[in-house]
Write an enzyme that holds these catalytic residues in place. Structure first.
Site, PDB file in Angstrom:
ATOM      1  N   ALA A  30      -5.130  -9.625  13.864  1.00  0.00           N
ATOM      2  CA  ALA A  30      -5.382 -10.667  12.867  1.00  0.00           C
ATOM      3  C   ALA A  30      -6.661 -10.390  12.091  1.00  0.00           C
ATOM      4  O   ALA A  30      -6.751 -10.658  10.894  1.00  0.00           O
ATOM      5  CB  ALA A  30      -5.477 -12.031  13.549  1.00  0.00           C
ATOM      6  N   HIS A  67      -4.179  -3.720  12.744  1.00  0.00           N
ATOM      7  CA  HIS A  67      -4.175  -3.654  14.214  1.00  0.00           C
ATOM      8  C   HIS A  67      -4.247  -5.034  14.843  1.00  0.00           C
ATOM      9  O   HIS A  67      -4.220  -5.165  16.061  1.00  0.00           O
ATOM     10  CB  HIS A  67      -5.327  -2.788  14.717  1.00  0.00           C
ATOM     11  CG  HIS A  67      -6.661  -3.472  14.804  1.00  0.00           C
ATOM     12  ND1 HIS A  67      -7.216  -4.179  13.753  1.00  0.00           N
ATOM     13  CD2 HIS A  67      -7.565  -3.537  15.814  1.00  0.00           C
ATOM     14  CE1 HIS A  67      -8.393  -4.655  14.126  1.00  0.00           C
ATOM     15  NE2 HIS A  67      -8.637  -4.288  15.373  1.00  0.00           N
TER      16      HIS A  67
END
Length: 392
Positions: free
Chosen positions: A320, A318
């Protein structure tokens, strides 16, 4: 063990499949993944995405499929948290126009703990269906909260796409109504588990509601309402952002709205069986399905299409993912260096003080490495570079 680039841990009751190397996981997240794999109602295997890091009970960036039980902490306290994107017809934007737009957004979209001073139009609120005791309790307060950003890693970002267009991306969730629903049913689950002598699961912060309980359908009803509220929240903020653009650039047009939650549980078919898939900090990525994977406020984001990979329960990362805690970021990152890295790239940002460092680029994983680790899960369609950012 590695299979097709996936690392597999096979020491627990169920396999844990990792889209990163085992030594890239922090110890807390790894222990939580092992706990998931030993749950008596967990199904098939546990999937861990490349942006994973420690959460409450379940790692952020994890997918848990279950049979006969639902786990409130495997959805999380910000039910329905997710992102939406919108394309403009602009191919360029002057810095002064960008500053004017951001100023209007700051005046019309409350951030952090702030709410609207007046209730918003009730038409923005999702329709209430079925029994919703906590939603009904929080409904009047939520009318002040719909269309507000919240805090933490939530953001409004103006971006330049590799397709040549200016894009808008918003990351936010269900505000206090979702938080209250989540905590209420986690408390309910803990009480149910203690009565059933499942004290170990409670201690692991993975309290569950069995399908046989009356609270099972109640939680699903209220969770689904919070999912819809989170979408309404993002949509209202997007309307305010569109107004800010039109105030400065009257001829601007908008298209291609995309919405993707990443904290939810849903009944789905996988490996020939109907299961409840909990995604906590993970995005559904069915074949051909659009999604968003943002980096930090100093790095690129990606619009992607899913590949429908069965081994990840048709899911992907979703974002980094954090590389350090908020506390560690504030203590260890260099404020001047973080500001310089953003300003060198010409990004209008909100980092002013040491307490802002918890959302500095240096506190996040390398988004390019995250993307390389999930080439079997998604195909990049458009890369987006940040131009201006408002953080919660």
């Amino acid at each position: 063990m590695h299979t097709n680039g996936i690392a597999i841990i096979e020491t627990e009751k169920l396999p844990i499949k990792l889209w990163l190397k085992e030594d890239q996981m922090d110890e807390g997240a790894l222990e939580q993944a092992r706990n998931l794999a030993n749950l008596p109602f967990a199904f098939k295997h546990i999937a861990i995405m490349p942006d994973t890091h420690e959460g409450y009970g379940m790692p952020i960036g994890a997918i848990l499929a279950t049979k006969g039980a639902i786990v409130p902490n495997a959805v999380g306290v910000d039910i329905g948290c997710g992102m939406c994107s919108l394309r403009t017809n602009l191919t360029d934007i002057a810095t002064e126009d960008l500053k004017a737009i951001m100023g209007t957004i700051r005046n019309t979209v409350p951030v952090g703990f702030n709410h609207h001073e007046t209730q918003q139009d009730e038409a923005w609120m999702p329709e209430r269906k079925g029994e919703l005791p906590i939603v009904n309790q929080e409904y009047e307060s939520a009318l002040y909260q719909v269309g507000t950003l919240g805090g933490g890693n939530h953001f409004i970002e103006i971006q330049k796409g590799s397709d040549g267009y200016i894009w808008i991306m918003i990351h936010s969730g269900s505000r206090n109504i979702g938080f209250t629903v989540a905590n209420h049913y986690n408390d309910v689950a803990k009480q149910l588990n203690k009565e059933a002598s499942d004290d170990v699961i409670v201690a692991q912060e993975l309290a569950y509601i069995p399908e046989s309980s009356e609270y099972f359908e109640l939680y699903k009803n209220e969770m689904n309402y919070c999912l819809e509220f989170a979408l309404a929240n993002r949509k209202l903020m997007m309307e305010r952002v569109k107004t800010a653009f039109r105030d400065v650039l009257p001829d601007v047009e908008f298209a291609d709205f995309i919405n993707k939650p990443h904290n939810f549980a849903a009944e789905e078919e996988h490996f020939g069986e109907t299961v409840i898939v909990h995604r906590k900090g993970a995005t559904r990525a069915r074949k051909g399905e659009w999604g968003m994977i943002p980096g930090s406020q100093g790095t690129g984001s990606f619009l992607v299409k899913g590949k429908g990979e069965a081994q990840s329960f048709e899911s992907c990362a979703h974002g980094a993912g954090r590389i350090m805690s908020r506390t560690k970021a504030r203590k260890t990152l260099d404020l001047k260096e973080e500001i310089k890295s953003l300003e060198d790239r010409g990004i209008l940002h909100g980092i002013r003080h040491r307490e802002d460092l918890d959302e500095a680029p240096g506190s996040y994983k390398d988004i390019d490495e995250v993307m390389r680790n999930q080439v079997d899960l998604v195909e990049v369609q458009i890369e987006l570079q940040p131009l201006a950012v408002i953080k919660g």
